[in-house]
Design a protein around this motif. Sequence first.
Motif, PDB file in Angstrom:
ATOM      1  N   GLU A 141      12.310  -7.313 -10.196  1.00  0.00           N
ATOM      2  CA  GLU A 141      12.347  -9.008  -9.820  1.00  0.00           C
ATOM      3  C   GLU A 141      12.002  -8.612  -7.656  1.00  0.00           C
ATOM      4  OE1 GLU A 141      15.244 -10.771 -10.239  1.00  0.00           O
ATOM      5  OE2 GLU A 141      14.602 -11.731 -12.589  1.00  0.00           O
ATOM      6  N   ASP A 142      12.574  -7.063  -7.592  1.00  0.00           N
ATOM      7  CA  ASP A 142      12.613  -7.098  -6.205  1.00  0.00           C
ATOM      8  C   ASP A 142      11.440  -6.781  -5.473  1.00  0.00           C
ATOM      9  OD1 ASP A 142      15.082  -8.416  -5.393  1.00  0.00           O
ATOM     10  OD2 ASP A 142      16.178  -6.209  -4.902  1.00  0.00           O
ATOM     11  N   VAL A 143      10.925  -5.427  -6.250  1.00  0.00           N
ATOM     12  CA  VAL A 143       9.562  -5.108  -6.464  1.00  0.00           C
ATOM     13  C   VAL A 143       8.690  -6.301  -6.265  1.00  0.00           C
ATOM     14  CG1 VAL A 143       8.111  -3.303  -7.115  1.00  0.00           C
ATOM     15  CG2 VAL A 143      10.110  -2.858  -6.823  1.00  0.00           C
ATOM     16  N   VAL A 144       8.433  -6.638  -7.820  1.00  0.00           N
ATOM     17  CA  VAL A 144       7.242  -7.593  -7.344  1.00  0.00           C
ATOM     18  C   VAL A 144       7.100  -8.539  -6.175  1.00  0.00           C
ATOM     19  CG1 VAL A 144       6.614  -9.862  -8.936  1.00  0.00           C
ATOM     20  CG2 VAL A 144       7.587  -7.457  -9.618  1.00  0.00           C
ATOM     21  N   GLN A 145       9.007  -9.027  -5.238  1.00  0.00           N
ATOM     22  CA  GLN A 145       8.564  -9.987  -4.515  1.00  0.00           C
ATOM     23  C   GLN A 145       8.008  -8.786  -3.462  1.00  0.00           C
ATOM     24  OE1 GLN A 145      10.607 -13.159  -4.580  1.00  0.00           O
ATOM     25  NE2 GLN A 145      10.036 -13.499  -2.602  1.00  0.00           N
ATOM     26  N   GLU A 146       8.298  -8.207  -3.074  1.00  0.00           N
ATOM     27  CA  GLU A 146       7.619  -6.681  -2.048  1.00  0.00           C
ATOM     28  C   GLU A 146       5.608  -7.169  -2.041  1.00  0.00           C
ATOM     29  OE1 GLU A 146       9.372  -3.507  -1.910  1.00  0.00           O
ATOM     30  OE2 GLU A 146      11.415  -4.677  -2.337  1.00  0.00           O
ATOM     31  N   ALA A 147       5.739  -6.973  -3.740  1.00  0.00           N
ATOM     32  CA  ALA A 147       4.401  -6.141  -3.552  1.00  0.00           C
ATOM     33  C   ALA A 147       3.671  -7.740  -3.268  1.00  0.00           C
ATOM     34  CB  ALA A 147       3.762  -6.608  -5.323  1.00  0.00           C
ATOM     35  N   TRP A 148       3.950  -9.143  -3.543  1.00  0.00           N
ATOM     36  CA  TRP A 148       3.850  -9.887  -3.205  1.00  0.00           C
ATOM     37  C   TRP A 148       3.018 -10.131  -1.888  1.00  0.00           C
ATOM     38  CZ3 TRP A 148       0.339 -11.613  -6.230  1.00  0.00           C
ATOM     39  CH2 TRP A 148      -0.111 -11.859  -7.263  1.00  0.00           C
ATOM     40  N   VAL A 149       4.518  -9.840  -0.981  1.00  0.00           N
ATOM     41  CA  VAL A 149       4.279 -10.020   0.714  1.00  0.00           C
ATOM     42  C   VAL A 149       3.196  -8.634   0.765  1.00  0.00           C
ATOM     43  CG1 VAL A 149       5.736  -9.725   2.421  1.00  0.00           C
ATOM     44  CG2 VAL A 149       6.881 -10.738   0.551  1.00  0.00           C
ATOM     45  N   SER A 150       3.694  -8.139   0.335  1.00  0.00           N
ATOM     46  CA  SER A 150       2.971  -6.922   0.649  1.00  0.00           C
ATOM     47  C   SER A 150       0.887  -7.913   0.577  1.00  0.00           C
ATOM     48  CB  SER A 150       3.037  -5.500  -0.078  1.00  0.00           C
ATOM     49  OG  SER A 150       1.942  -4.481   0.381  1.00  0.00           O
ATOM     50  N   ALA A 151       1.267  -7.928  -0.373  1.00  0.00           N
ATOM     51  CA  ALA A 151      -0.522  -8.480  -1.053  1.00  0.00           C
ATOM     52  C   ALA A 151      -1.229  -9.613  -0.221  1.00  0.00           C
ATOM     53  CB  ALA A 151      -0.583  -9.123  -2.278  1.00  0.00           C
ATOM     54  N   TRP A 152      -0.458 -10.295   0.807  1.00  0.00           N
ATOM     55  CA  TRP A 152      -0.457 -11.825   1.420  1.00  0.00           C
ATOM     56  C   TRP A 152      -0.581 -10.864   2.555  1.00  0.00           C
ATOM     57  CZ3 TRP A 152      -1.641 -16.425   1.330  1.00  0.00           C
ATOM     58  CH2 TRP A 152      -1.507 -17.281   2.701  1.00  0.00           C
ATOM     59  N   ARG A 153       0.192 -10.043   2.798  1.00  0.00           N
ATOM     60  CA  ARG A 153       0.109  -9.627   4.355  1.00  0.00           C
ATOM     61  C   ARG A 153      -1.903  -8.739   4.291  1.00  0.00           C
ATOM     62  NH1 ARG A 153       5.905  -7.700   5.343  1.00  0.00           N
ATOM     63  NH2 ARG A 153       6.642  -8.920   6.088  1.00  0.00           N
ATOM     64  N   SER A 154      -1.596  -8.307   3.458  1.00  0.00           N
ATOM     65  CA  SER A 154      -3.302  -7.090   3.392  1.00  0.00           C
ATOM     66  C   SER A 154      -4.221  -8.218   2.893  1.00  0.00           C
ATOM     67  CB  SER A 154      -2.350  -6.253   3.022  1.00  0.00           C
ATOM     68  OG  SER A 154      -2.187  -6.570   1.724  1.00  0.00           O
ATOM     69  N   LEU A 155      -3.949  -9.394   2.673  1.00  0.00           N
ATOM     70  CA  LEU A 155      -5.751 -10.575   1.610  1.00  0.00           C
ATOM     71  C   LEU A 155      -7.158  -9.638   2.929  1.00  0.00           C
ATOM     72  CD1 LEU A 155      -4.436 -12.917   0.541  1.00  0.00           C
ATOM     73  CD2 LEU A 155      -5.547 -11.452  -1.073  1.00  0.00           C
ATOM     74  N   ALA A 156      -6.757  -9.674   4.228  1.00  0.00           N
ATOM     75  CA  ALA A 156      -7.905 -10.417   5.052  1.00  0.00           C
ATOM     76  C   ALA A 156      -8.272  -8.768   4.854  1.00  0.00           C
ATOM     77  CB  ALA A 156      -7.160  -9.945   6.311  1.00  0.00           C
ATOM     78  N   GLN A 157      -8.070  -7.059   3.876  1.00  0.00           N
ATOM     79  CA  GLN A 157      -8.009  -5.873   4.339  1.00  0.00           C
ATOM     80  C   GLN A 157      -8.884  -6.340   3.023  1.00  0.00           C
ATOM     81  OE1 GLN A 157      -5.103  -6.376   5.812  1.00  0.00           O
ATOM     82  NE2 GLN A 157      -5.834  -6.091   7.577  1.00  0.00           N
ATOM     83  N   PHE A 158      -8.531  -6.569   1.771  1.00  0.00           N
ATOM     84  CA  PHE A 158      -8.988  -6.896   0.376  1.00  0.00           C
ATOM     85  C   PHE A 158     -10.823  -6.394   0.816  1.00  0.00           C
ATOM     86  CE2 PHE A 158     -10.181  -8.449  -3.043  1.00  0.00           C
ATOM     87  CZ  PHE A 158     -10.229  -7.168  -4.415  1.00  0.00           C
ATOM     88  N   ARG A 159     -11.159  -5.852   0.384  1.00  0.00           N
ATOM     89  CA  ARG A 159     -12.731  -5.827   0.395  1.00  0.00           C
ATOM     90  C   ARG A 159     -13.477  -5.786  -1.275  1.00  0.00           C
ATOM     91  NH1 ARG A 159     -10.372  -1.373   2.548  1.00  0.00           N
ATOM     92  NH2 ARG A 159     -11.094   0.410   1.054  1.00  0.00           N
ATOM     93  N   GLY A 160     -12.990  -6.097  -1.843  1.00  0.00           N
ATOM     94  CA  GLY A 160     -13.373  -5.848  -3.055  1.00  0.00           C
ATOM     95  C   GLY A 160     -14.480  -4.812  -4.057  1.00  0.00           C
ATOM     96  N   GLU A 161     -13.686  -3.552  -3.559  1.00  0.00           N
ATOM     97  CA  GLU A 161     -14.699  -2.443  -3.822  1.00  0.00           C
ATOM     98  C   GLU A 161     -14.027  -2.189  -5.162  1.00  0.00           C
ATOM     99  OE1 GLU A 161     -13.776   0.503  -1.423  1.00  0.00           O
ATOM    100  OE2 GLU A 161     -14.842  -0.240   0.003  1.00  0.00           O
ATOM    101  N   ALA A 162     -12.569  -2.876  -5.781  1.00  0.00           N
ATOM    102  CA  ALA A 162     -12.438  -2.691  -7.043  1.00  0.00           C
ATOM    103  C   ALA A 162     -11.946  -4.350  -7.107  1.00  0.00           C
ATOM    104  CB  ALA A 162     -10.895  -2.128  -7.468  1.00  0.00           C
ATOM    105  N   ALA A 163     -11.470  -4.618  -9.073  1.00  0.00           N
ATOM    106  CA  ALA A 163     -11.252  -5.479  -9.478  1.00  0.00           C
ATOM    107  C   ALA A 163      -9.641  -6.269  -8.925  1.00  0.00           C
ATOM    108  CB  ALA A 163     -11.411  -5.576 -10.887  1.00  0.00           C
ATOM    109  N   PRO A 164      -9.533  -7.861  -8.202  1.00  0.00           N
ATOM    110  CA  PRO A 164      -8.694  -7.806  -7.964  1.00  0.00           C
ATOM    111  C   PRO A 164      -7.363  -7.280  -8.513  1.00  0.00           C
ATOM    112  CG  PRO A 164     -10.157  -9.672  -7.571  1.00  0.00           C
ATOM    113  CD  PRO A 164     -10.698  -8.201  -8.497  1.00  0.00           C
TER     114      PRO A 164
END
Length: 182
Positions: free
Chosen positions: A46-69
Amino acid sequence: MTGDDLALVAAASTGDAAAFDALVRRHTAKLYRVALRIVGDPADAEDVVQEAWVSAWRSLAQFRGEAAPTTWLYRVVTNAALAHLRRRKPTVPLEPEGQAGAALTDAGPTPEQAALRREKVDAALHAISLLEPSQRVPLVLRELEGMSYEEVAAVLEVSVPALRSRLHRARVALLAKLEELR
């Protein structure tokens, strides 16, 4: 992931919290399952998933779409799980129980067959939990999550031949662990 997910990622990257919330609701269960199989503890997962979502939120602007979401999300949760394993002190994994392998079982025609199958699944999950993370992660993503070689290679940021080599070594190590546990 569908075209809707691509639209949600695009909207969330502009700060749309509702779009990000939709992504969270849609993919948390899958990400939790991966995290649980990597870290081996429900609370840690649960902690890992929470950290992952926080990280995903922070790095959304860097998502370039080179891979599937979804590939990107699996990479984020895998990285968070591996970081979690590096931070925590080594522990002896608990014997598998509960729902960690529930999705893997299909009850046989008799209770004895179902119990035997459950024992085998529990032994395999326990043996996987004893592997080094570098071996455990590809096995979890390929064999337990059913991802293609290409998807797993993208998550781990390695070539498909390198992934095949890692999986081979992981399978050999898994067989050795299963023999040790007999």
